[in-house]
Design a protein around this motif. Structure first.
Motif, PDB file in Angstrom:
ATOM      1  N   GLY A   9      51.263  39.626  31.951  1.00 23.09           N
ATOM      2  CA  GLY A   9      51.422  38.287  31.396  1.00 23.09           C
ATOM      3  C   GLY A   9      51.870  37.290  32.438  1.00 23.09           C
ATOM      4  O   GLY A   9      52.239  37.646  33.562  1.00 23.09           O
ATOM      5  N   GLY A  10      51.828  36.009  32.075  1.00 20.49           N
ATOM      6  CA  GLY A  10      52.310  34.958  32.957  1.00 20.49           C
ATOM      7  C   GLY A  10      51.336  34.620  34.068  1.00 20.49           C
ATOM      8  O   GLY A  10      50.183  35.030  34.083  1.00 20.49           O
ATOM      9  N   VAL A  11      51.854  33.829  35.036  1.00 24.27           N
ATOM     10  CA  VAL A  11      51.038  33.375  36.159  1.00 24.27           C
ATOM     11  C   VAL A  11      50.617  34.550  37.035  1.00 24.27           C
ATOM     12  O   VAL A  11      49.474  34.619  37.509  1.00 24.27           O
ATOM     13  CB  VAL A  11      51.826  32.345  36.997  1.00 24.27           C
ATOM     14  N   SER A  12      51.507  35.515  37.219  1.00 23.04           N
ATOM     15  CA  SER A  12      51.172  36.659  38.064  1.00 23.04           C
ATOM     16  C   SER A  12      50.037  37.478  37.448  1.00 23.04           C
ATOM     17  O   SER A  12      49.167  37.996  38.165  1.00 23.04           O
ATOM     18  CB  SER A  12      52.400  37.542  38.273  1.00 23.04           C
ATOM     19  N   TYR A  50      46.563  38.386  39.302  1.00 22.72           N
ATOM     20  CA  TYR A  50      46.006  39.744  39.432  1.00 22.72           C
ATOM     21  C   TYR A  50      44.584  39.808  38.870  1.00 22.72           C
ATOM     22  O   TYR A  50      43.680  40.392  39.467  1.00 22.72           O
ATOM     23  CB  TYR A  50      46.887  40.755  38.700  1.00 22.72           C
ATOM     24  N   GLY A  51      44.401  39.234  37.694  1.00 26.26           N
ATOM     25  CA  GLY A  51      43.088  39.273  37.056  1.00 26.26           C
ATOM     26  C   GLY A  51      42.019  38.600  37.898  1.00 26.26           C
ATOM     27  O   GLY A  51      40.904  39.123  38.043  1.00 26.26           O
ATOM     28  N   LEU A  52      42.351  37.457  38.483  1.00 28.61           N
ATOM     29  CA  LEU A  52      41.381  36.736  39.306  1.00 28.61           C
ATOM     30  C   LEU A  52      41.019  37.531  40.553  1.00 28.61           C
ATOM     31  O   LEU A  52      39.831  37.659  40.913  1.00 28.61           O
ATOM     32  CB  LEU A  52      41.958  35.373  39.697  1.00 28.61           C
ATOM     33  N   VAL A  53      42.019  38.099  41.220  1.00 29.87           N
ATOM     34  CA  VAL A  53      41.770  38.876  42.442  1.00 29.87           C
ATOM     35  C   VAL A  53      40.909  40.102  42.124  1.00 29.87           C
ATOM     36  O   VAL A  53      39.963  40.428  42.853  1.00 29.87           O
ATOM     37  CB  VAL A  53      43.096  39.290  43.096  1.00 29.87           C
ATOM     38  N   ILE A  54      41.197  40.772  41.024  1.00 25.48           N
ATOM     39  CA  ILE A  54      40.438  41.984  40.663  1.00 25.48           C
ATOM     40  C   ILE A  54      38.997  41.631  40.332  1.00 25.48           C
ATOM     41  O   ILE A  54      38.050  42.321  40.763  1.00 25.48           O
ATOM     42  CB  ILE A  54      41.128  42.710  39.491  1.00 25.48           C
ATOM     43  N   ILE A  55      38.785  40.553  39.582  1.00 25.74           N
ATOM     44  CA  ILE A  55      37.411  40.148  39.223  1.00 25.74           C
ATOM     45  C   ILE A  55      36.616  39.775  40.469  1.00 25.74           C
ATOM     46  O   ILE A  55      35.458  40.190  40.637  1.00 25.74           O
ATOM     47  CB  ILE A  55      37.449  38.975  38.223  1.00 25.74           C
ATOM     48  N   ILE A  56      37.233  39.013  41.361  1.00 25.80           N
ATOM     49  CA  ILE A  56      36.524  38.587  42.573  1.00 25.80           C
ATOM     50  C   ILE A  56      36.214  39.773  43.476  1.00 25.80           C
ATOM     51  O   ILE A  56      35.104  39.883  44.020  1.00 25.80           O
ATOM     52  CB  ILE A  56      37.356  37.529  43.327  1.00 25.80           C
ATOM     53  N   THR A  57      37.170  40.690  43.647  1.00 26.77           N
ATOM     54  CA  THR A  57      36.936  41.824  44.551  1.00 26.77           C
ATOM     55  C   THR A  57      35.883  42.777  43.983  1.00 26.77           C
ATOM     56  O   THR A  57      35.051  43.308  44.734  1.00 26.77           O
ATOM     57  CB  THR A  57      38.242  42.580  44.825  1.00 26.77           C
ATOM     58  N   TYR A  58      35.894  43.012  42.679  1.00 26.75           N
ATOM     59  CA  TYR A  58      34.848  43.856  42.085  1.00 26.75           C
ATOM     60  C   TYR A  58      33.480  43.183  42.212  1.00 26.75           C
ATOM     61  O   TYR A  58      32.473  43.851  42.501  1.00 26.75           O
ATOM     62  CB  TYR A  58      35.152  44.146  40.618  1.00 26.75           C
ATOM     63  N   SER A  59      33.439  41.871  41.990  1.00 25.96           N
ATOM     64  CA  SER A  59      32.164  41.155  42.144  1.00 25.96           C
ATOM     65  C   SER A  59      31.680  41.218  43.587  1.00 25.96           C
ATOM     66  O   SER A  59      30.474  41.401  43.847  1.00 25.96           O
ATOM     67  CB  SER A  59      32.337  39.692  41.716  1.00 25.96           C
ATOM     68  N   ALA A  60      32.612  41.080  44.533  1.00 30.97           N
ATOM     69  CA  ALA A  60      32.244  41.183  45.948  1.00 30.97           C
ATOM     70  C   ALA A  60      31.780  42.589  46.294  1.00 30.97           C
ATOM     71  O   ALA A  60      30.851  42.769  47.092  1.00 30.97           O
ATOM     72  CB  ALA A  60      33.432  40.778  46.825  1.00 30.97           C
TER      73      ALA A  60
END
Length: 827
Positions: A355-358, A362-372
């Motif tokens: 939850g929260g900003v963190s 985390y969600g953004l970093v994981i989505i971008i790295t999996y997409s990459a």
């Protein structure tokens, strides 16, 4: 006996990572309940009952979850993690009475220790399955795909983290965890990828071999980055001497493993006779060596499983160590201890910590790295001419995660390197991505599409004087005598060209990568393939006796579930007209079934349904193999062809026509026809069956060694009587596989079918009621639109029909890929 209640006391203490940890103090006599329940005591206040209850509960929940997920093409690892999440703090673990009773802190510590022990042995098994010889066979394309698919998502992830840290305020624990999230999402573990490919039955497919090599490169990149990062982090947080010693001591342990312990393993191998299982003392010695490796790794700052893994990597593959050791260790580990380790990973996850900003970070970093990760695999694959559908499948494979990643996640979390929130995100994203990728891979990629229906290739499609290309499959040395005699019978005196491709089939044991290699020009074979050398010698003697015959030898090491891919792929590459498969049953001297191999039957069924050419299933009852004088030309060999009509019977007759010129063969042709066939008039006379028979009769006029019989029957009973009548004067019976079930000639025979893959007549002949050998022939199965290729140049002239197997086992047909998979050239 006293019934007083015994328990443990616990409290909080300062942990090594500036956080509170729980200290459990337990009575020394709390191991065995010793019947306390009969005196009012609580048996679950003792360690052993709690441990047994934990294992039973874990096994039960995993079985239920696996039963629900298996139809969705999910893996067992995912089921074990989900079971752990259900039992953990996210669901059932929030019930205090459940947690205190089933997973008390003291009892959980024992379970974790037992699970770590099991994982150490499991990682040793994975290390044994790593084939270091693959490194020599990696081409440029595999290196490019592996390197880009690792470093590009890693670089993009670190860049994104740097930008986020500049744009927003991130918590200190999240800022420390985010680089590891990018690092973990970039990796593709070689053991995990090969296990996935085995589960999906595509390990020895074209794409499976591409993924195997690319994941190996990715694994090597991961090790390099890990060593560099550990050195940097150690240097920043330690004094100079400590930093150097932390790096040098593991190197020292590795040298001990390679130069001392490996020597001990080789000594053990020398004391195990070839073809026999290792003795108990040998097994115990190896287990002690594994424990020593784990102890050394733990002592010098690395997980015990890492030392066991390196020991497994340098362990000689093949029997007796490879397959035998894996079989002894794998059952208890895979069935009980490793699931416990994965369940603990799920138990430790708390979904409510997200939850929260963190959490958004985390969600953004994981989505971008999996997409990459997906894109960095897809684009290089397309660059090397891999079709889009296959490239997408390869990218999905490289994004999958498994047991190695799950254990790394929990290890980093318990060591305080990543926080609980990062751990929860990593585990959930792993389950989601892998859970979506597995069914998509199964749907997108069918290995049989590369060979099924590619061309029309059968004996019947050949011209009479064309080269006959036969591929014979051999599972063990017992298949050789009947194969040689069948080949001898197939070699006419007119020296019409015959090309024989011998494929030795071995189950994949003790290693992770499948093998398909040519042994025609090899002088040395590994211990695991030594019996194939004896097979090659026997077949080569046949070739020396028959100067118009050319023989090539191949080895296939693959799981039985996907072994048909190698058979069919090789048959297509070598332009085989027919593939000969040994039957899965073997008979004893007295005519009883001596052995029954269900795995071989599965291989035969898959080949029959997907072969790119005709198929013959050879049932050996000893007559053909035992009639050794046929080879020397001193005895008559009696072959009977049963002809009921249909394309398969026509194919069988076309093959039997090669026997006509052999003076040592008496060929009996029995045409079983309906008693009222004449009422169909000209339609019957113009049929393909009639034309085939007429051509055969015209060719054999005046040949005293060819007997022609025409039997008119009313029903299946009459057909059975005719078949019974040939029993006394028959060594080998050849019959087509498929016959119309509603035909009066066979109507009703399906009620007693035991081996439907042999067809109605073939199934009947395979029973113990008959004592002659049988060859059941099927013309090429129907597939997609066939491509009629130009006439093939006989390889007896010195031309190579598929040179890609001469020096390496890899091959590739549908697209040109230079990552160790050469494009097959067809002559």
């Amino acid at each position: 006996m006293s019934s007083r209640k015994v328990t443990s006391s616990m409290g909080y203490v300062q942990g090594p990572y500036d956080s509170q940890e729980t200290l459990v103090c337990q009575f020394t006599h709390m191991t065995n309940a010793q019947g306390r329940a009969w005196f009012g005591g609580d048996p679950f206040a003792f360690n052993l009952p709690v441990l047994l209850l934990q294992l039973i509960f874990i096994f039960s929940i995993i079985s239920i979850v696996w039963f629900l997920l298996k139809p969705l093409k999910q893996g067992l690892i995912s089921a074990q993690l989900i079971a752990g999440i259900i039992m953990g703090r996210s669901f059932l673990g929030r019930i205090d009475s459940y947690s205190d009773k089933l997973f008390p802190l003291g009892g959980r510590l024992i379970l974790e220790t037992l699970a770590d022990m099991g994982f150490m042995f499991h990682l040793f098994i994975l290390g044994v399955q790593v084939d270091l010889s693959l490194i020599k066979k990696i081409g440029k394309s595999a290196v490019v795909i592996g390197v880009i698919s690792y470093f590009l998502p890693f670089t993009i992830g670190l860049t994104l983290i740097f930008i986020l840290n500049q744009l927003m305020e991130v918590e200190a624990s999240a800022k420390r965890s985010l680089p590891y999230v990018a690092y973990l999402n970039a990796m593709s573990s070689f053991p995990v990828i090969t296990s996935l490919l085995i589960d999906l039955n595509i390990l020895n497919s074209e794409l499976g071999r591409v993924a195997t090599l690319a994941s190996l490169i990715c694994e090597i990149c991961n090790y390099i980055v890990t060593v560099i990062f550990c050195g940097i982090i150690t240097g920043l947080h330690s004094v100079e001497w400590n930093a150097v010693s932390i790096v040098l001591w593991p190197v020292f342990v590795l040298l001990i493993i390679v130069f001392v312990l490996r020597t001990v393993l080789l000594l053990i191998v020398r004391h195990v006779p070839e073809g026999q299982q290792m003795k108990e003392i040998h097994f115990i010695s190896i287990v002690v060596i594994i424990l020593l490796c784990g102890l050394g790794s733990e002592t010098f700052g690395h997980p015990a499983a890492l030392g066991a893994f390196f020991l497994g990597v340098i362990t000689p593959d093949g029997p007796p160590l490879g397959s035998s050791l894996v079989n002894k260790l794998d059952t208890i580990n895979t069935g009980l201890l490793v699931p416990a380790k994965l369940v603990i990973s799920g138990l430790s996850m708390d979904m409510f910590s997200i939850g929260g900003v963190s959490g958004a970070t985390y969600g953004l970093v994981i989505i971008i790295t999996y997409s990459a990760k997906f894109t960095s695999t897809l684009i290089p694959a397309l660059f090397y001419s891999i079709p889009l559908r296959h490239a997408v499948t390869l990218a999905l494979i490289m994004c999958c995660r498994g047991i190695i990643e799950a254990v790394i996640y929990i290890t980093l979390m318990k060591d305080g390197i990543i926080n609980n929130e990062a751990y929860a995100f990593l585990l959930i994203s792993m389950l989601i991505v892998t859970g979506i990728a597995r069914p998509l891979i199964w749907h997108l990629y069918d290995p049989s599409a590369s060979y099924l229906g590619q061309r029309k290739n059968s004996i019947l499609s050949n011209n009479p004087n064309d080269e006959l290309r036969m591929m014979v499959c051999i599972h063990n040395e017992e298949n050789v005598p009947i194969i040689i005699n069948l080949l001898d019978a197939s070699t006419p005196l007119s020296h019409r060209p015959l090309a024989v491709f011998v494929l030795n089939l071995m189950e994949l044991k003790g290693q992770g990568a499948s093998v398909l290699e040519s042994t025609t020009r090899r002088s040395k074979l590994t211990a695991s393939r030594s019996w194939s050398k004896h097979v090659a010698n026997a077949i080569n003697l046949f070739a020396e006796r028959n100067h118009g015959c050319v023989v090539r030898h191949f080895n296939s090491i693959a799981p039985y579930a996907s072994m048909h891919n190698d058979i069919c792929s090789l048959a297509l590459d070598q332009n085989a007209n027919i593939v000969i498969l040994p039957f899965h049953k073997q008979w004893t001297i007295d005519g009883k079934v001596g052995s029954n191999f269900s795995s071989i039957r599965m291989v035969n069924q898959n080949v029959i349904s997907k072969a790119p050419c005709s198929v013959g299933v050879l049932i050996d009852r000893g007559q053909v193999a035992g009639n050794q004088s046929v080879l020397k030309g001193h005895s008559m060999f009696q072959i009977t062809v049963l002809f009921l009509g249909g394309p398969d019977d026509c194919e069988a007759l076309a093959y039997a026509s090669r026997f006509i010129e052999n003076p040592q063969i008496i060929l009996t042709f029995v045409w079983i026809r309906p008693w009222d066939h004449k009422k169909y008039g000209e339609e019957t006379e113009k049929s393909m069956d009639t034309q085939m028979v007429n051509q055969f009769r015209a060719k054999t006029i005046g040949n005293e060694k060819v007997v022609y019989r025409e039997e008119l029957v009313k029903d299946a009973i009459g057909t059975t009587k005719v078949i019974r009548s040939i029993e006394d004067g028959c060594d080998l019976c050849i019959v087509g596989r498929y016959h119309e079930a509603d035909s009066p000639l066979v109507f009703g025979l399906t009620e007693w079918s035991e081996c439907p893959e042999l067809g109605l007549i073939g199934d009947m002949l395979a029973t113990s009621d008959f004592n002659f050998s049988v060859l059941v022939v099927q013309q090429q199965p129907l597939g997609a639109d066939f491509v009629y290729s130009h006439r093939l140049q006989p390889i007896a002239c010195g031309y190579s029909s598929s040179p890609c197997y001469d020096d390496q086992y890899q091959h590739h047909r549908s697209y040109s890929f230079q990552g160790g998979f050469e494009h097959s050239k067809r002559i």
